[in-house]
Design a protein around this motif. Structure first.
Motif, PDB file in Angstrom:
ATOM      1  N   TYR A  10       0.851  -1.190   0.000  1.00  0.00           N
ATOM      2  CA  TYR A  10       0.000   0.000   0.000  1.00  0.00           C
ATOM      3  C   TYR A  10       0.885   1.238   0.000  1.00  0.00           C
ATOM      4  O   TYR A  10       1.845   1.338   0.780  1.00  0.00           O
ATOM      5  CB  TYR A  10      -0.930   0.032   1.221  1.00  0.00           C
ATOM      6  N   ILE A  11       0.573   2.182  -0.881  1.00  0.00           N
ATOM      7  CA  ILE A  11       1.334   3.431  -1.016  1.00  0.00           C
ATOM      8  C   ILE A  11       0.378   4.596  -0.773  1.00  0.00           C
ATOM      9  O   ILE A  11      -0.643   4.711  -1.466  1.00  0.00           O
ATOM     10  CB  ILE A  11       1.951   3.548  -2.427  1.00  0.00           C
ATOM     11  N   HIS A  12       0.707   5.457   0.204  1.00  0.00           N
ATOM     12  CA  HIS A  12      -0.207   6.555   0.542  1.00  0.00           C
ATOM     13  C   HIS A  12       0.297   7.891  -0.004  1.00  0.00           C
ATOM     14  O   HIS A  12       1.432   8.288   0.239  1.00  0.00           O
ATOM     15  CB  HIS A  12      -0.376   6.668   2.052  1.00  0.00           C
ATOM     16  N   GLY A 266       3.306  -1.056   4.065  1.00  0.00           N
ATOM     17  CA  GLY A 266       2.669   0.247   3.933  1.00  0.00           C
ATOM     18  C   GLY A 266       3.724   1.330   3.920  1.00  0.00           C
ATOM     19  O   GLY A 266       4.491   1.463   4.878  1.00  0.00           O
ATOM     20  N   GLY A 268       4.586   5.581   2.938  1.00  0.00           N
ATOM     21  CA  GLY A 268       3.941   6.875   2.771  1.00  0.00           C
ATOM     22  C   GLY A 268       3.370   7.372   4.086  1.00  0.00           C
ATOM     23  O   GLY A 268       3.301   6.646   5.087  1.00  0.00           O
ATOM     24  N   ALA A 271       0.817   5.446   6.492  1.00  0.00           N
ATOM     25  CA  ALA A 271       0.462   4.147   5.918  1.00  0.00           C
ATOM     26  C   ALA A 271       0.600   3.034   6.956  1.00  0.00           C
ATOM     27  O   ALA A 271       1.534   3.006   7.747  1.00  0.00           O
ATOM     28  CB  ALA A 271       1.343   3.841   4.706  1.00  0.00           C
ATOM     29  N   HIS A 272      -0.352   2.103   6.918  1.00  0.00           N
ATOM     30  CA  HIS A 272      -0.342   0.944   7.809  1.00  0.00           C
ATOM     31  C   HIS A 272       0.198  -0.274   7.057  1.00  0.00           C
ATOM     32  O   HIS A 272      -0.023  -0.417   5.848  1.00  0.00           O
ATOM     33  CB  HIS A 272      -1.747   0.635   8.317  1.00  0.00           C
ATOM     34  N   GLY A 273       0.876  -1.158   7.773  1.00  0.00           N
ATOM     35  CA  GLY A 273       1.370  -2.393   7.186  1.00  0.00           C
ATOM     36  C   GLY A 273       1.168  -3.561   8.146  1.00  0.00           C
ATOM     37  O   GLY A 273       0.945  -3.378   9.345  1.00  0.00           O
ATOM     38  N   LYS A 287       3.372   4.412   9.669  1.00  0.00           N
ATOM     39  CA  LYS A 287       4.402   5.380   9.312  1.00  0.00           C
ATOM     40  C   LYS A 287       4.047   6.783   9.838  1.00  0.00           C
ATOM     41  O   LYS A 287       2.901   7.067  10.182  1.00  0.00           O
ATOM     42  CB  LYS A 287       4.576   5.406   7.788  1.00  0.00           C
ATOM     43  N   LYS A 289       2.814  10.336  10.230  1.00  0.00           N
ATOM     44  CA  LYS A 289       1.555  10.749   9.619  1.00  0.00           C
ATOM     45  C   LYS A 289       1.631  12.026   8.781  1.00  0.00           C
ATOM     46  O   LYS A 289       1.080  12.097   7.689  1.00  0.00           O
ATOM     47  CB  LYS A 289       0.508  10.907  10.727  1.00  0.00           C
TER      48      LYS A 289
END
Length: 388
Positions: A10-12, A266, A268, A271-273, A287, A289
């Motif tokens: 996932y990339i934010h 995750g 960005g 982002a959550h991972g 990450k 915020k």
């Protein structure tokens, strides 16, 4: 023995033209030009840091899907999205049929933009339309109008993508049943391969939370869902998740990986991972915020890293899995949590007795009755991992 599941990324992208009054995502209204070169550089470095920290390049797992969300990722130019995807592919091998989705706002997409994104590797677009009625769009703080929404869906159809999704809301302020169904009929007429059709909910830390609008009552909401579900079924859409409908075989693979308790890096802002390891460890990450902190070279990208305890895994697994309408293989519970089925024997027996679940031998199936009492069903799995 925990078996590392499929891996996604996932990339934010945190920026939006303006903040919508219902949105509780980590998004920031633009106050200046996006520092896209610096941000893409930071995303690549963030990924490198994760790969080194978790030794994932020795993991031999290929990347199953990528989802570029936000914010409004379509504010980033196609060349920079391409540079990012190329950097990811150099670091993690892609599966042959990798799904690469990018969210887009109809108000930030001009003719030819979807084709440019496709040419740099994006093969699925998710368009945040929410409504086709100008008055409703204005209430929701959207920057596009109904004609831009229709045009965006038409452009996605013409762009040669593998698939595209329309995000559509119902239960909007002062929305009648007829209005909601009109929106849905317009979406169906555009023939998207995938439709995310979900009810507006009022979340804390939003403008709608501090100044609540008048929403449809429960009777109207039920009529909207019941009649809308029938419209979707008649048009050939299959509901596979609480708010996810698709043409056969065109479900969102990235979201399926979430709900099946898969793994995802995750990167960005905010982002959550979630990463699983063969030694039985499951780690969740968050990450930094705010863009200012994320882009500060003196600060780490990681804000939080927590281990998912055995006692938490049954609830986490089923909280995700029971969003899906498909049956759940018992082996998936063993492989994805690292726990034996005996750890949930009591709540499973209770759920079977209540008629919330059906035992199919090698699988469990949530029943129609169980969907109506989903919170009660999930509560039964809290702290069951302590029984191991």
């Amino acid at each position: 023995m925990l078996v590392p599941p499929p891996l996604s990324l996932y990339i934010h992208i945190p920026w939006c033209v303006q903040k919508c009054p219902y949105c509780d995502f980590n998004s920031h209204a633009l106050k200046a030009e996006i520092p896209e070169l610096d941000y893409i550089d930071a995303l690549i470095e963030d990924l490198d840091t994760d790969l080194a920290a978790y030794n994932l390049q020795q993991d031999n797992r290929k990347l199953h899907s990528i989802f570029i969300g936000g914010g409004t990722p379509s504010l980033i130019s196609a060349p920079e999205i391409g540079r990012l995807l190329e950097a990811v592919s150099q670091r993690i091998p892609f599966s042959d049929d990798i799904e690469i989705t990018m969210e887009a706002n109809p108000g930030t997409v001009e003719a030819g933009r979807f084709t440019a994104y496709r040419e740099v590797g994006v093969n699925r677009i998710s368009i945040g339309i929410q409504s086709f009625q100008d008055e409703k769009l204005k209430r929701l703080g959207r920057i596009h109008g109904s004609q831009e929404a229709i045009k965006a869906a038409q452009l996605a159809t013409e762009a040669g993508l593998n698939s595209f999704n329309i995000d559509l809301m119902h239960g909007l302020p002062d929305q009648s049943v007829a209005d909601a169904l009109s929106d849905l009929k317009q979406a169906i007429a555009l023939n998207p391969p995938h439709l995310s059709w979900y009810q507006l909910t009022i979340e804390p830390n939003t403008l709608f939370y501090s100044k609540p609008p008048v929403l449809p009552d429960d009777d109207d909401l039920w009529d909207i869902f019941e009649q809308g579900h029938q419209l979707l079924a008649e048009a050939g859409y299959v509901q596979y998740e609480i708010s996810g409908y698709s043409k056969p075989g065109l479900q969102c693979r990235h979201n399926l990986n979430y709900w099946r308790f898969g793994d995802y890096l995750g990167i960005g802002c905010g982002a959550h991972g979630k990463i699983s390891f063969a030694d039985g460890t499951i780690t969740r990450t968050v990450k930094v915020k705010h863009p200012r902190g994320y882009l500060n070279p003196a600060k780490p990208y990681l804000d939080q890293a927590t281990s998912v305890a055995a006692s938490e895994r049954p609830f986490e697994f089923f909280m995700n899995r029971f969003r899906l309408l498909e049956s759940c293989p018992k082996q998936d519970y063993i492989d994805r949590t690292g726990l034996p089925v005996s750890t949930i024997e009591q709540p499973i027996e209770w759920a079977l007795g209540k008629g919330y679940l059906e035992d199919l031998g090698t699988e469990w199936q949530i029943t129609e009755h169980g969907k109506l009492f989903l919170n009660d069903l999930l509560a039964a799995f809290v702290d069951e991992g302590d029984q191991q």
